[in-house]
Design a protein around this motif. Structure first.
Motif, mmCIF file in Angstrom:
data_model
loop_
_atom_site.group_PDB
_atom_site.id
_atom_site.type_symbol
_atom_site.label_atom_id
_atom_site.label_comp_id
_atom_site.label_asym_id
_atom_site.label_seq_id
_atom_site.Cartn_x
_atom_site.Cartn_y
_atom_site.Cartn_z
ATOM 1 N N ALA A 149 70.400 28.149 149.047
ATOM 2 C CA ALA A 149 70.980 27.997 147.708
ATOM 3 C C ALA A 149 69.957 28.374 146.647
ATOM 4 O O ALA A 149 70.263 29.099 145.690
ATOM 5 C CB ALA A 149 71.445 26.554 147.502
ATOM 6 N N PHE A 150 68.727 27.906 146.830
ATOM 7 C CA PHE A 150 67.660 28.215 145.882
ATOM 8 C C PHE A 150 67.418 29.722 145.836
ATOM 9 O O PHE A 150 67.360 30.332 144.766
ATOM 10 C CB PHE A 150 66.378 27.483 146.285
ATOM 11 C CG PHE A 150 65.202 27.791 145.399
ATOM 12 C CD1 PHE A 150 64.966 27.041 144.267
ATOM 13 C CD2 PHE A 150 64.338 28.838 145.703
ATOM 14 C CE1 PHE A 150 63.893 27.329 143.430
ATOM 15 C CE2 PHE A 150 63.261 29.131 144.877
ATOM 16 C CZ PHE A 150 63.037 28.372 143.744
ATOM 17 N N ALA A 151 67.309 30.336 147.015
ATOM 18 C CA ALA A 151 67.019 31.772 147.075
ATOM 19 C C ALA A 151 68.126 32.577 146.399
ATOM 20 O O ALA A 151 67.849 33.480 145.601
ATOM 21 C CB ALA A 151 66.850 32.201 148.535
ATOM 22 N N ALA A 152 69.391 32.229 146.687
ATOM 23 C CA ALA A 152 70.511 32.972 146.093
ATOM 24 C C ALA A 152 70.515 32.809 144.586
ATOM 25 O O ALA A 152 70.648 33.787 143.839
ATOM 26 C CB ALA A 152 71.827 32.485 146.683
ATOM 27 N N PHE A 166 75.977 20.721 147.341
ATOM 28 C CA PHE A 166 76.083 22.156 147.032
ATOM 29 C C PHE A 166 75.811 22.403 145.548
ATOM 30 O O PHE A 166 75.146 23.350 145.166
ATOM 31 C CB PHE A 166 77.485 22.693 147.356
ATOM 32 C CG PHE A 166 77.869 22.589 148.805
ATOM 33 C CD1 PHE A 166 76.898 22.395 149.784
ATOM 34 C CD2 PHE A 166 79.199 22.691 149.192
ATOM 35 C CE1 PHE A 166 77.252 22.295 151.121
ATOM 36 C CE2 PHE A 166 79.562 22.594 150.532
ATOM 37 C CZ PHE A 166 78.580 22.392 151.490
ATOM 38 N N VAL A 167 76.330 21.504 144.690
ATOM 39 C CA VAL A 167 76.177 21.678 143.245
ATOM 40 C C VAL A 167 74.707 21.531 142.831
ATOM 41 O O VAL A 167 74.210 22.256 141.980
ATOM 42 C CB VAL A 167 77.060 20.650 142.494
ATOM 43 C CG1 VAL A 167 76.800 20.691 140.994
ATOM 44 C CG2 VAL A 167 78.530 20.926 142.779
ATOM 45 N N ASN A 168 74.012 20.591 143.455
ATOM 46 C CA ASN A 168 72.626 20.301 143.064
ATOM 47 C C ASN A 168 71.603 21.274 143.605
ATOM 48 O O ASN A 168 70.578 21.507 142.984
ATOM 49 C CB ASN A 168 72.239 18.904 143.568
ATOM 50 C CG ASN A 168 72.650 17.853 142.577
ATOM 51 O OD1 ASN A 168 72.824 18.159 141.411
ATOM 52 N ND2 ASN A 168 72.817 16.640 143.043
ATOM 53 N N ALA A 169 71.869 21.789 144.808
ATOM 54 C CA ALA A 169 70.841 22.538 145.526
ATOM 55 C C ALA A 169 70.193 23.656 144.700
ATOM 56 O O ALA A 169 68.972 23.788 144.719
ATOM 57 C CB ALA A 169 71.406 23.069 146.833
ATOM 58 N N PRO A 170 70.967 24.480 143.974
ATOM 59 C CA PRO A 170 70.310 25.602 143.300
ATOM 60 C C PRO A 170 69.668 25.276 141.952
ATOM 61 O O PRO A 170 68.953 26.103 141.399
ATOM 62 C CB PRO A 170 71.465 26.590 143.090
ATOM 63 C CG PRO A 170 72.681 25.757 143.006
ATOM 64 C CD PRO A 170 72.434 24.545 143.854
#
Lengths: 61, 549
Positions: B485-488, B415-419
């Motif tokens: 995650a990227f989109a948000a 979760f921490v890495n995704a964005p």
């Protein structure tokens, strides 16, 4: 330090060891192959090691 | 699997060489920067191979062979769609900013580009993550050696950790990088014979294709519909989730690999590091994945080989070692085992050297003691190296005791890495993006990742909020978590940036596209031009995709 030198020595040494295994104990075989894999891999490693040493020598000269 | 004296001798010879290299490089370390960053002193052929090797841990080797047996040649998407395009992007577009900012680490770049809180968030999560991941891979190695060779878990964990500690403590990052190259050669030379022997025994590539279901030997043909392929993913989820978000995030922002490129002698060589590294990288599937595919064919040929089992299913993680036992006689078996140890050490040294730099510069020097003489930070760097190794060992034992905690931690790190990639993309290419935009964008990205996991189910995992959709596999679920995650992160960073005050352009010099001088390329030969080398790497990866389509 020129990394090609220690790597070259390492793989030449390893190659000689495997080649000797291949020549002196040719009966050492793994279950699923009939090839003398120690011998072939050993020769390939000697070649790789010597190429590294040769490159190191050429750039030092 | 039984080892003979000659196998142990090869292992000892290897230990002697890595320690010798560390010992020889001891005299190059005088300042904290020598120890932690190599002071831009490493030749490009070494940084590029280290760039690949730092990621080539034992888990990668064992895991890729396992996935080859489980999913077939589709596993190569991690290389030909994932790693190679991301490495090209990193070299062509991102290295100029890392290099001209003169940041010593990825979190420090965030501090220069955005602010202290964004750096803190990244530095602390990265430091915790590296310690855990080196502990987890140490655990995996200890478990495997115990299972295959009957070695004591404690002995193999402590011995391998002690050797990594010794050579990183002696020569710092330079020693870790130099040894990674030796380890890379050993992995390639040690495992290529396995690929050749296993594929030959199964009748070559054509023999594999005739013995296996078509989906095992086609990377693209069954990607149209998730129900048609064993990974349970479709083309969009794979290309966007794995190819774009996850791989670009890993190869462009993970300090573990970026640190290798930052050690290059100048910007041109820093840019070439991931680009040259892309070439050996794209051939790795032939060594690490193909033997796994061949193992499935071999197990159906009525030979003495059967896929390793665990309970009712298969134990894919043991495919690599069982193949070694079938094809390697005493002697070469020692080389293969040493290669496995080497891959473990290169992965662990990568984690340890990234950890000590981030801790010393981004946590200690930023929050604990700001201005001290340099030798103080050198001492802190060395002490952190010891602490990092000790913490990793502790994590390995924690993993052995409580398997579930680690699954949870890996999930949270995901979760921490995704964005992260969204933050860097906007930070490097959009002058208007602001510190608050980046910080809250990152937090929303993490929240979106957690929410996606809570709202979707795959293989019984996730859905703790309320299960809305079901994915056919956890891999598909992971790719979609990354996409959301990227989109948000992207949208919130843009939205918050537009309503907050941007840094004046003068402060963004060397950090952002448009206000950073990109070195001219007219005077360098074509084979050293980043754009050309990158284009060639992409074309070559395209050919690989086509061959194995």
């Amino acid at each position: 330090m020129d990394l090609r030198k220690p790597s070259g020595y390492f793989f030449t040494l390893l190659g000689v060891l495997l080649t000797l295994m291949g020549i002196l104990a040719p009966g050492t075989r793994a279950p699923l192959t009939d090839a003398n894999v120690n011998l072939y891999t050993g020769l390939a490693m000697i070649a790789f090691g010597l190429i590294l040493l040769l490159l190191a020598r050429r750039s030092a000269a | 699997m039984t080892l003979h004296a000659v196998d142990y001798f090869i292992l000892l010879l290897y230990f002697a060489f890595v320690l010798g290299i560390g010992w020889y490089l001891k005299k190059t370390v005088a300042t904290s920067a020598d120890f932690l960053t190599s002071q831009r002193s490493v030749p490009v052929w070494i940084t590029s191979l280290a760039f690949v090797a730092a990621n080539l841990g034992a888990q990668e080797l064992i895991g890729m062979c396992a996935s080859g047996a489980k999913y077939g040649i589709m596993t190569a998407h991690f290389y030909w769609v994932g790693a190679v395009p991301a490495m090209v992007f990193m070299g062509v577009f991102m290295m100029p900013f890392y290099f001209s900012s003169r940041a010593r680490s990825v979190p420090e770049y965030l501090k220069l580009r955005f602010d202290e809180k964004t750096r803190g968030l990244n530095a602390i999560s990265f430091a915790v993550m590296t310690v855990f991941s080196s502990g987890i891979s140490m655990y995996a190695l200890g478990l495997l050696l115990k299972l295959v060779l009957g070695w004591s878990f404690t002995a193999s964990v402590l011995l391998s950790a002690a050797i990594v500690l010794a050579y990183t403590l002696l020569g710092g990052l330079t020693s870790a990088i130099y040894n990674e190259v030796l380890q890379f050669f050993l992995i390639v030379l040690g495992f290529t014979p396995l690929a050749i022997l296993s594929v030959t025994r199964a009748g070559g590539w054509d023999g594999l294709r005739s013995r296996l279901p078509q989906v095992m030997t086609s990377a693209w043909r069954y990607m149209g519909d998730p129900s048609q392929n064993p990974m349970g993913i479709d083309t969009f989820g794979m290309v966007a989730g794995l190819g774009f978000v996850l791989s670009f995030g890993y190869w462009c922002t993970n300090f573990l690999v970026v640190q290798r490129a930052m050690a290059a002698r100048n910007m041109a060589e820093g840019r070439l590091t991931p680009l040259i590294g892309a070439f050996p990288k794209m051939f790795m599937p032939l060594i690490v994945i193909v033997p796994g595919v061949a193992a499935v064919a071999l197990s159906q040929m009525g030979l003495s080989y059967a896929l390793p089992r665990k309970g009712a299913g298969f134990d894919y993680d043991q495919v690599l070692t069982t193949l070694m036992a079938q094809f390697y006689p005493a002697g070469l078996l020692g080389v293969g085992l040493t290669g496995l140890m080497a891959s473990f050490m290169s992965g662990m040294a990568g984690n340890v050297t990234a950890f000590n730099t981030v801790f010393t510069y981004d946590i200690y020097q930023s929050y604990i003691r700001k201005s001290a003489p340099d030798h103080h930070y050198l001492t802190v760097g060395r002490a952190t190296t010891v602490v990092g190794v000790v913490l990793s060992i502790a994590c390995a034992y924690l993993a052995a005791l409580y398997n579930n905690i680690l699954d949870l931690l890996q999930l949270v790190f995901g979760f921490v890495n995704a964005p992260l990639f969204a933050t860097f993309l906007l930070g490097m290419f959009w002058k208007r993006s602001t510190a608050n935009g980046a910080f809250f964008g990152l937090l929303s990205g993490m929240a979106a990742a957690a929410a996606t996991h809570g709202l979707t189910v795959a293989e019984g995992k996730g859905g703790w909020l309320t299960p809305l959709t079901t994915y056919p596999s956890t891999m598909a679920q992971n790719f979609w978590i990354a996409i959301w995650a990227f989109a948000a992160c992207f949208l919130i960073t843009v939205a918050v940036s537009l309503v907050t005050k941007a840094k004046p352009v003068a402060e963004l010099k060397g950090l952002v596209w448009g206000v950073t001088p990109i070195p001219r390329e007219e005077n360098i030969p074509w084979w050293k031009k980043p754009v050309l080398v990158g284009a060639f790497a992409l074309a070559a990866a395209l050919v690989m995709n086509w061959i194995f389509r």
